[in-house]
Every structure is written in structure tokens, then in C-alpha cells.
Enzyme design. Structure first.
Site: not given
Ligand code: GLY
Length: 252
Positions: A59, A65, A84, A160, A247
Site C-alpha cells: 500500500d 496516510d 502499513r 477514512h 491518498c
Molecule cells: N488500501 C489502502 C488501505 O487500506 O489503507
């Protein structure tokens, strides 16, 4: 203005998604769409800095993010999805020396996609990815800079905050009908789009230009009626991974 973006790894085909993509993600097409996004930003006079893809982080293209930039400071987040959390180191390294950094410690979690700034206020979606400790940390860092942090409850199906709304300018916010209470953004003017175009609520405005998702005519017309020149961009492969326009960059 500078935009940090990040290239798409082959592992993007395994990016997180609420619903498995059907048809599956086409990584080659995703890269073409991402390149068009970077070209659109550059065409608006934005200096685009591209970080290398990281195969260990499917990601990683969704750099938003990993950091919340507010004026002279950036908070390096601790993303809510454990897979992440390793994305942030490269983003922090790229921002170091450009802006004052503050690193969010455990157990705080926060995704930049939950943060929407209007003037001196940052609205933060209290999603499954962002916890109260994360909101408090952001508030603590930004309080002395004159920025107020307001927590916004989100229903569990909304990944989000900016999946359903986006900043147009300091006084206006674009919101998908039925997604958030009318008073969510205080005195800001709410510009509504139809619920069946809610994906397109995530627009990226640079001055009087709005980058918007291609294929959402009512949203495009609404943006133009609000005074924006629109640049539609194909985002099918970002959408398959629950991603959208904001994003894919961090703006400084
Ligand atoms: N694929 C983006 C997320 O779930 O953060």
C-alpha cells in the site's frame, strides 16, 4: 508547492481492500494512472518528488496516510493497519530537512486519510485506523501552532474521513450526501454531491483547479459550478485498493 508521491510496487496487487477487487488490480495500469496523476500535479506547477516503491509494503503508494503536514511541522503517523506501519520511515526520511518532524508513538494510531484541514482546524475521522490516542497526539503537537484538532466519529464502513469528503478551500468542503451530519465542519460551507457519486468526494484541489475522479459527471459539474477548473483522472486501480486522489500525495 511540493508533492511527495511514491511509486507502485509489484506487490500492489495484494494491497489492503475491504472487498476483493473484481477484476483484480492491474499493476501496469495502476502505474500508468499514477504517472498521469504526477503529470497533472507537475502541470499545475507542483514540484513532484517520487519515492521508490517498497515491495514489502503493497500500500506504499498511499503516502498521505504516513504524514500529516500542517504549516511548518509534519507528524509522522503510526498507521492503523499493522502491515502499513513500516511505510513511514521512507516518508520521514524524505521530509527530514524540509520540515520539522514529530513522530507518533505507540499505542497511537492515525492515518493521514482521516485528516482534513480547513483554515486553522484539522478534522480527524475517528475511524477503525485512527484511535483517540492518535487524535490526542496530533492535538498536542498542533495546539501551540494555533491549529485546532476536532475529532469526527465515523461509521465502521467508512475507511477514512476523506473517503466521503474533501477540502475545496479554507471555507468550503465537498461532502457526499448522507455521509456526515450537516454540522460536522462548523461554519464551513458544505458543497454536496449525490450519494451515488460518493467515491468522487475525494478531490484534490490546487488553488482553483480540482483533480477529480473520472466518470462522475455530477461531481464534476458541481465542482465547476463552485468555480473550479476540473481535471478528471482515471482512478480505477487506486479505487480497487480503496484509494483515491488525495491518498497518493503529501503536499508541502
Ligand atoms: N488500501 C489502502 C488501505 O487500506 O489503507
Amino acid at each position: 508547492m511540493l508533492a511527495l508521491v511514491r511509486s507502485i510496487p509489484d506487490s500492489y496487487a495484494q494491497a489492503l481492500t475491504a472487498v476483493p477487487a473484481d477484476p483484480p488490480i492491474d499493476v501496469i495500469e495502476a502505474r500508468a494512472q499514477h504517472a498521469a496523476y504526477a503529470v497533472a500535479l507537475a502541470g499545475l506547477g507542483v514540484e513532484v518528488i517520487t519515492l521508490a516503491a517498497d515491495e514489502a509494503h503493497p500500500d506504499c503508494v498511499f503516502v498521505e496516510d504516513a504524514a500529516v503536514v500542517a504549516g511548518e511541522v509534519a507528524v509522522i503517523t503510526r498507521p492503523g493497519a499493522p502491515s502499513r506501519q513500516g511505510e513511514v520511515d521512507a516518508v520521514a526520511a524524505a521530509l527530514a530537512g524540509r520540515i520539522e518532524l514529530h513522530r507518533m508513538p505507540a499505542p497511537a494510531t492515525l492515518d493521514g486519510g482521516d485528516c482534513l484541514r480547513l483554515g486553522h482546524t484539522i478534522y480527524v475521522g475517528r475511524s477503525a485506523r485512527t484511535n483517540d490516542v492518535g487524535v490526542s497526539f496530533l492535538r498536542q503537537i498542533l495546539a501551540s501552532r494555533g491549529i485546532t484538532v476536532v475529532s469526527v466519529p465515523l461509521p465502521p464502513e467508512v475507511l477514512h474521513l476523506k473517503c466521503v469528503c474533501a477540502r475545496l478551500d479554507d471555507e468550503r468542503v465537498l461532502v457526499a450526501d448522507g455521509s456526515l451530519p450537516d454540522d460536522t465542519f462548523g461554519e464551513a460551507t458544505v458543497v454536496r454531491i449525490p450519494a451515488d457519486e460518493s467515491y468522487a468526494a475525494n478531490v484534490l484541489t490546487i488553488g482553483a483547479t480540482a483533480l477529480c475522479a473520472d466518470g462522475f459527471p455530477q461531481t464534476r459539474a458541481t465542482l465547476e459550478a463552485a468555480g473550479f477548473r476540473t481535471i478528471p483522472l482515471v482512478t480505477t486501480e487506486a479505487r480497487k485498493a480503496d484509494g483515491a486522489l488525495t491518498c497518493m500525495s503529501i503536499l508541502i
